[in-house]
Structure formats: C-alpha cells, structure tokens
Design a protein around this motif. Structure first.
Motif, PDB file in Angstrom:
ATOM      1  N   ALA A  70       0.834  -1.201   0.000  1.00 44.72           N
ATOM      2  CA  ALA A  70       0.000   0.000   0.000  1.00 44.72           C
ATOM      3  C   ALA A  70       0.866   1.247   0.000  1.00 44.72           C
ATOM      4  CB  ALA A  70      -0.904  -0.004   1.232  1.00 44.72           C
ATOM      5  N   LYS A  71       0.440   2.229  -0.778  1.00 41.70           N
ATOM      6  CA  LYS A  71       1.136   3.526  -0.848  1.00 41.70           C
ATOM      7  C   LYS A  71       2.622   3.376  -1.176  1.00 41.70           C
ATOM      8  CE  LYS A  71      -2.577   5.658   0.742  1.00 41.70           C
ATOM      9  NZ  LYS A  71      -3.472   6.341  -0.162  1.00 41.70           N
ATOM     10  N   SER A  72       2.909   2.492  -2.124  1.00 39.46           N
ATOM     11  CA  SER A  72       4.315   2.297  -2.505  1.00 39.46           C
ATOM     12  C   SER A  72       4.398   1.957  -3.988  1.00 39.46           C
ATOM     13  CB  SER A  72       4.963   1.198  -1.667  1.00 39.46           C
ATOM     14  OG  SER A  72       4.377  -0.045  -1.970  1.00 39.46           O
ATOM     15  N   ARG A  73       5.600   1.711  -4.449  1.00 43.28           N
ATOM     16  CA  ARG A  73       5.824   1.372  -5.846  1.00 43.28           C
ATOM     17  C   ARG A  73       6.740   0.174  -5.937  1.00 43.28           C
ATOM     18  NH1 ARG A  73       8.281   5.461  -9.458  1.00 43.28           N
ATOM     19  NH2 ARG A  73       6.518   6.701  -8.824  1.00 43.28           N
ATOM     20  N   GLY A  74       6.625  -0.503  -7.072  1.00 36.07           N
ATOM     21  CA  GLY A  74       7.476  -1.656  -7.322  1.00 36.07           C
ATOM     22  C   GLY A  74       7.716  -1.795  -8.814  1.00 36.07           C
ATOM     23  N   THR A  75       8.797  -2.448  -9.161  1.00 38.92           N
ATOM     24  CA  THR A  75       9.188  -2.562 -10.564  1.00 38.92           C
ATOM     25  C   THR A  75       9.419  -4.015 -10.934  1.00 38.92           C
ATOM     26  OG1 THR A  75      10.233  -0.393 -10.512  1.00 38.92           O
ATOM     27  CG2 THR A  75      10.945  -1.886 -12.242  1.00 38.92           C
ATOM     28  N   ILE A  76       8.981  -4.354 -12.132  1.00 35.38           N
ATOM     29  CA  ILE A  76       9.339  -5.637 -12.727  1.00 35.38           C
ATOM     30  C   ILE A  76       9.955  -5.335 -14.089  1.00 35.38           C
ATOM     31  CG2 ILE A  76       7.598  -6.982 -11.507  1.00 35.38           C
ATOM     32  CD1 ILE A  76       5.933  -7.015 -14.048  1.00 35.38           C
ATOM     33  N   PHE A  77      10.797  -6.215 -14.533  1.00 33.40           N
ATOM     34  CA  PHE A  77      11.398  -6.082 -15.855  1.00 33.40           C
ATOM     35  C   PHE A  77      10.820  -7.171 -16.734  1.00 33.40           C
ATOM     36  CE2 PHE A  77      14.332  -4.200 -12.878  1.00 33.40           C
ATOM     37  CZ  PHE A  77      14.641  -3.007 -13.498  1.00 33.40           C
ATOM     38  N   ILE A  78      10.407  -6.770 -17.927  1.00 30.83           N
ATOM     39  CA  ILE A  78       9.829  -7.731 -18.857  1.00 30.83           C
ATOM     40  C   ILE A  78      10.596  -7.666 -20.171  1.00 30.83           C
ATOM     41  CG2 ILE A  78       7.532  -7.689 -17.830  1.00 30.83           C
ATOM     42  CD1 ILE A  78       6.660  -5.814 -20.090  1.00 30.83           C
ATOM     43  N   GLY A  79      10.539  -8.768 -20.886  1.00 32.30           N
ATOM     44  CA  GLY A  79      11.138  -8.805 -22.209  1.00 32.30           C
ATOM     45  C   GLY A  79      12.584  -9.242 -22.216  1.00 32.30           C
ATOM     46  N   PRO A  80      13.111  -9.260 -23.424  1.00 36.66           N
ATOM     47  CA  PRO A  80      12.480  -8.932 -24.701  1.00 36.66           C
ATOM     48  C   PRO A  80      11.383  -9.945 -25.050  1.00 36.66           C
ATOM     49  CG  PRO A  80      14.764  -9.641 -25.030  1.00 36.66           C
ATOM     50  CD  PRO A  80      14.506  -9.670 -23.565  1.00 36.66           C
ATOM     51  N   LEU A  81      10.279  -9.393 -25.587  1.00 41.03           N
ATOM     52  CA  LEU A  81       9.103 -10.205 -25.891  1.00 41.03           C
ATOM     53  C   LEU A  81       8.786 -10.149 -27.380  1.00 41.03           C
ATOM     54  CD1 LEU A  81       6.856  -8.939 -22.973  1.00 41.03           C
ATOM     55  CD2 LEU A  81       7.929 -11.184 -23.125  1.00 41.03           C
ATOM     56  N   LYS A  82       8.089 -11.175 -27.848  1.00 37.67           N
ATOM     57  CA  LYS A  82       7.575 -11.200 -29.217  1.00 37.67           C
ATOM     58  C   LYS A  82       6.264 -10.420 -29.247  1.00 37.67           C
ATOM     59  CE  LYS A  82       9.535 -15.674 -30.347  1.00 37.67           C
ATOM     60  NZ  LYS A  82       9.256 -17.067 -30.698  1.00 37.67           N
ATOM     61  N   ALA A  83       5.866  -9.958 -30.436  1.00 39.26           N
ATOM     62  CA  ALA A  83       4.600  -9.247 -30.579  1.00 39.26           C
ATOM     63  C   ALA A  83       3.458 -10.127 -30.086  1.00 39.26           C
ATOM     64  CB  ALA A  83       4.383  -8.861 -32.034  1.00 39.26           C
TER      65      ALA A  83
END
Length: 121
Positions: free
Chosen positions: A78-91
């Motif tokens: 709650a009241k925070s931020r988080g990051t994920i990394f995605i890719g490289p992905l296909k269309a």
C-alpha cells in the motif's frame, strides 16, 4: 579484508558497473493502481526490447501483480511502488492481474513490432 571479501567486492562492483547503465537506459512504463484498478489498463511496449514496468499503488491495501504469460509476480505494498522487468518479448498480448482483486484489477501488456507502431505520416 579476507580474500573471499575481496573477490565478492570485485564481482559486485563489476556487476554494478555493467548492469546499472543498462537499467537506467531501459524504457519505462508506469501503471498506477487506484481503487483496485490499473491505469492505464493496456500498455504498449516495443517487441524485442527489455522494458521496466513500474507499478505505483495509491490504495490503502497491497496488490499482487501476477502474470502467467509474462512469468512475473510481485507484491506492491500500500502507498508504494514496485518494478518488474519484462522482455524482450515477441509481438502479442500478455495479460496481468491483481491477485488480491482479480475481478477488478486486470491489465494487458501489448507488444508491437516497430513497423506496427510507426505513424503513417
């Protein structure tokens, strides 16, 4: 300082020096969580490129981002931020949802090839 500490410090420094510029150079998409909904619900990212996807939770409760197709899972408190990394992905389309609110918190990453995102002009 022991030999083990020196080796560990060397590897950590080398990893930091190599990885940090790559992380800061990545395109970033921000998704806000408000009242158990994602804003925007659909994000468009380029194919074949790694992307930083940041979730900002404005709610008073946590949310767990879950995606089977992206193979990612992360709790955003709650009241925070988080990051994920995605890719490289296909269309294609890669849905994600909030595991704590699966009926309302739904979204989608739409991956497009560069030629599909170019303006006709």
């Amino acid at each position: 300082m022991t030999a083990y500490s020196k080796i560990s410090l060397f590897f950590f420094s080398a990893l930091w020096a190599f990885y940090t510029p790559l992380v800061f150079a990545l395109p970033e998409v921000v998704v806000e969580i408000k009242e158990h909904l994602f804003f925007p619900q659909e994000v468009i990212v380029p194919a074949g490129q790694k992307v930083k996807l940041t979730f900002v939770n404005f709610d008073d409760t946590p949310e767990e981002i879950d995606s089977f197709s992206l193979n990612r899972e992360k709790v955003i408190f709650a009241k925070s931020r988080g990051t994920i990394f995605i890719g490289p992905l296909k269309a294609g389309e890669y849905p994600f949802f909030g595991e704590f609110h699966p009926n309302s918190a739904v979204g989608k990453v739409i991956v497009k090839n560069k030629e599909d995102t170019l303006d006709a002009n």
